[in-house]
Design a protein around this motif. Structure first.
Motif, PDB file in Angstrom:
ATOM      1  N   LYS A 180      48.478  44.425  31.475  1.00  0.00           N
ATOM      2  CA  LYS A 180      47.536  44.752  30.408  1.00  0.00           C
ATOM      3  C   LYS A 180      46.824  43.524  29.843  1.00  0.00           C
ATOM      4  O   LYS A 180      45.610  43.549  29.687  1.00  0.00           O
ATOM      5  CB  LYS A 180      48.246  45.519  29.295  1.00  0.00           C
ATOM      6  N   PRO A 181      47.559  42.453  29.520  1.00  0.00           N
ATOM      7  CA  PRO A 181      46.850  41.306  28.929  1.00  0.00           C
ATOM      8  C   PRO A 181      46.023  40.556  29.974  1.00  0.00           C
ATOM      9  O   PRO A 181      46.268  40.671  31.178  1.00  0.00           O
ATOM     10  CB  PRO A 181      47.971  40.418  28.405  1.00  0.00           C
ATOM     11  N   ASN A 182      45.043  39.805  29.497  1.00  0.00           N
ATOM     12  CA  ASN A 182      44.270  38.958  30.405  1.00  0.00           C
ATOM     13  C   ASN A 182      45.174  37.847  30.917  1.00  0.00           C
ATOM     14  O   ASN A 182      45.964  37.282  30.163  1.00  0.00           O
ATOM     15  CB  ASN A 182      43.071  38.346  29.675  1.00  0.00           C
ATOM     16  N   LEU A 183      45.041  37.555  32.194  1.00  0.00           N
ATOM     17  CA  LEU A 183      45.866  36.516  32.800  1.00  0.00           C
ATOM     18  C   LEU A 183      45.247  35.139  32.567  1.00  0.00           C
ATOM     19  O   LEU A 183      44.026  34.991  32.545  1.00  0.00           O
ATOM     20  CB  LEU A 183      46.012  36.755  34.303  1.00  0.00           C
ATOM     21  N   TYR A 184      46.110  34.145  32.429  1.00  0.00           N
ATOM     22  CA  TYR A 184      45.653  32.759  32.366  1.00  0.00           C
ATOM     23  C   TYR A 184      45.261  32.313  33.770  1.00  0.00           C
ATOM     24  O   TYR A 184      45.657  32.917  34.773  1.00  0.00           O
ATOM     25  CB  TYR A 184      46.767  31.852  31.830  1.00  0.00           C
TER      26      TYR A 184
ATOM     27  N   LYS B 264      38.764  33.893  40.690  1.00  0.00           N
ATOM     28  CA  LYS B 264      38.533  35.330  40.623  1.00  0.00           C
ATOM     29  C   LYS B 264      39.781  36.010  41.181  1.00  0.00           C
ATOM     30  O   LYS B 264      40.278  35.622  42.236  1.00  0.00           O
ATOM     31  CB  LYS B 264      37.324  35.712  41.472  1.00  0.00           C
ATOM     32  N   PRO B 265      40.301  37.021  40.488  1.00  0.00           N
ATOM     33  CA  PRO B 265      41.469  37.736  41.019  1.00  0.00           C
ATOM     34  C   PRO B 265      41.137  38.390  42.364  1.00  0.00           C
ATOM     35  O   PRO B 265      40.052  38.949  42.545  1.00  0.00           O
ATOM     36  CB  PRO B 265      41.766  38.791  39.958  1.00  0.00           C
TER      37      PRO B 265
ATOM     38  N   GLU C  82      37.182  27.858  36.106  1.00  0.00           N
ATOM     39  CA  GLU C  82      36.006  28.716  35.899  1.00  0.00           C
ATOM     40  C   GLU C  82      35.558  29.422  37.184  1.00  0.00           C
ATOM     41  O   GLU C  82      34.812  30.399  37.127  1.00  0.00           O
ATOM     42  CB  GLU C  82      34.837  27.924  35.284  1.00  0.00           C
TER      43      GLU C  82
ATOM     44  N   GLU D 150      43.265  43.883  41.627  1.00  0.00           N
ATOM     45  CA  GLU D 150      43.392  44.286  40.228  1.00  0.00           C
ATOM     46  C   GLU D 150      44.882  44.267  39.914  1.00  0.00           C
ATOM     47  O   GLU D 150      45.646  45.132  40.350  1.00  0.00           O
ATOM     48  CB  GLU D 150      42.827  45.702  40.036  1.00  0.00           C
ATOM     49  N   TYR D 151      45.313  43.235  39.191  1.00  0.00           N
ATOM     50  CA  TYR D 151      46.735  43.049  38.928  1.00  0.00           C
ATOM     51  C   TYR D 151      47.187  44.019  37.836  1.00  0.00           C
ATOM     52  O   TYR D 151      46.493  44.216  36.844  1.00  0.00           O
ATOM     53  CB  TYR D 151      47.019  41.593  38.555  1.00  0.00           C
TER      54      TYR D 151
ATOM     55  N   GLN E  23      48.017  31.835  36.237  1.00  0.00           N
ATOM     56  CA  GLN E  23      48.628  33.085  36.675  1.00  0.00           C
ATOM     57  C   GLN E  23      47.772  33.766  37.746  1.00  0.00           C
ATOM     58  O   GLN E  23      48.299  34.300  38.721  1.00  0.00           O
ATOM     59  CB  GLN E  23      48.831  34.013  35.476  1.00  0.00           C
ATOM     60  N   ILE E  24      46.468  33.726  37.572  1.00  0.00           N
ATOM     61  CA  ILE E  24      45.559  34.278  38.591  1.00  0.00           C
ATOM     62  C   ILE E  24      45.712  33.489  39.885  1.00  0.00           C
ATOM     63  O   ILE E  24      45.812  34.056  40.972  1.00  0.00           O
ATOM     64  CB  ILE E  24      44.097  34.237  38.094  1.00  0.00           C
TER      65      ILE E  24
END
Length: 122
Positions: free
Chosen positions: A93-97, A85-86, A82, A89-90, A100-101
């Motif tokens: 298109k899909p939201n990263l898990y 924070k990335p 929680e 800006e990767y 992955q971030i």
């Protein structure tokens, strides 16, 4: 022990006794023509050299920089999902898990594409 740091490599001219120790590390190679031992200036190698005769100021500064990156990567590794924070800006298109971030952030820090964040002591 003579030493120089150049292009991400550490070069060392060592005595016979120092060479015997360097060989046990299996982290450096010898340029037989020039007589220098050389290896990638990693945190592990710089730490071994530091504890076996000291480092020149440039190598000590590089060791401190690499230690800061390692500490930041370790903090990122255990950061709760929680709080992630990335760092950029990767381009996906899909939201990263969360994992992955976390991995993308660590890669940016390790490869020098992002400055490791400074953590505030509580």
């Amino acid at each position: 022990m003579m030493m120089k740091l150049d292009g991400g490599y550490i070069f060392v001219k060592a005595t016979k006794e120092e060479e015997a120790v360097i060989k046990t590390w299996k982290m450096m190679s010898k340029d037989k023509q020039k007589g220098w031992w050389y290896g990638r200036a990693s945190l592990q190698l710089l730490d071994k050299l530091y504890h076996n005769g000291g480092l020149i100021p440039a190598a000590k500064k590089e060791m401190e920089r690499l230690a800061q990156i390692q500490e930041a990567v370790d903090r990122e590794r255990i950061r709760p999902a929680e709080d992630l924070k990335p760092m950029a800006e990767y381009p996906v298109k899909p939201n990263l898990y969360a994992h992955q971030i976390r991995a993308a952030n660590m890669a940016l820090m390790v490869f020098g594409m992002a400055e490791p964040p400074r953590e505030v002591a509580h």
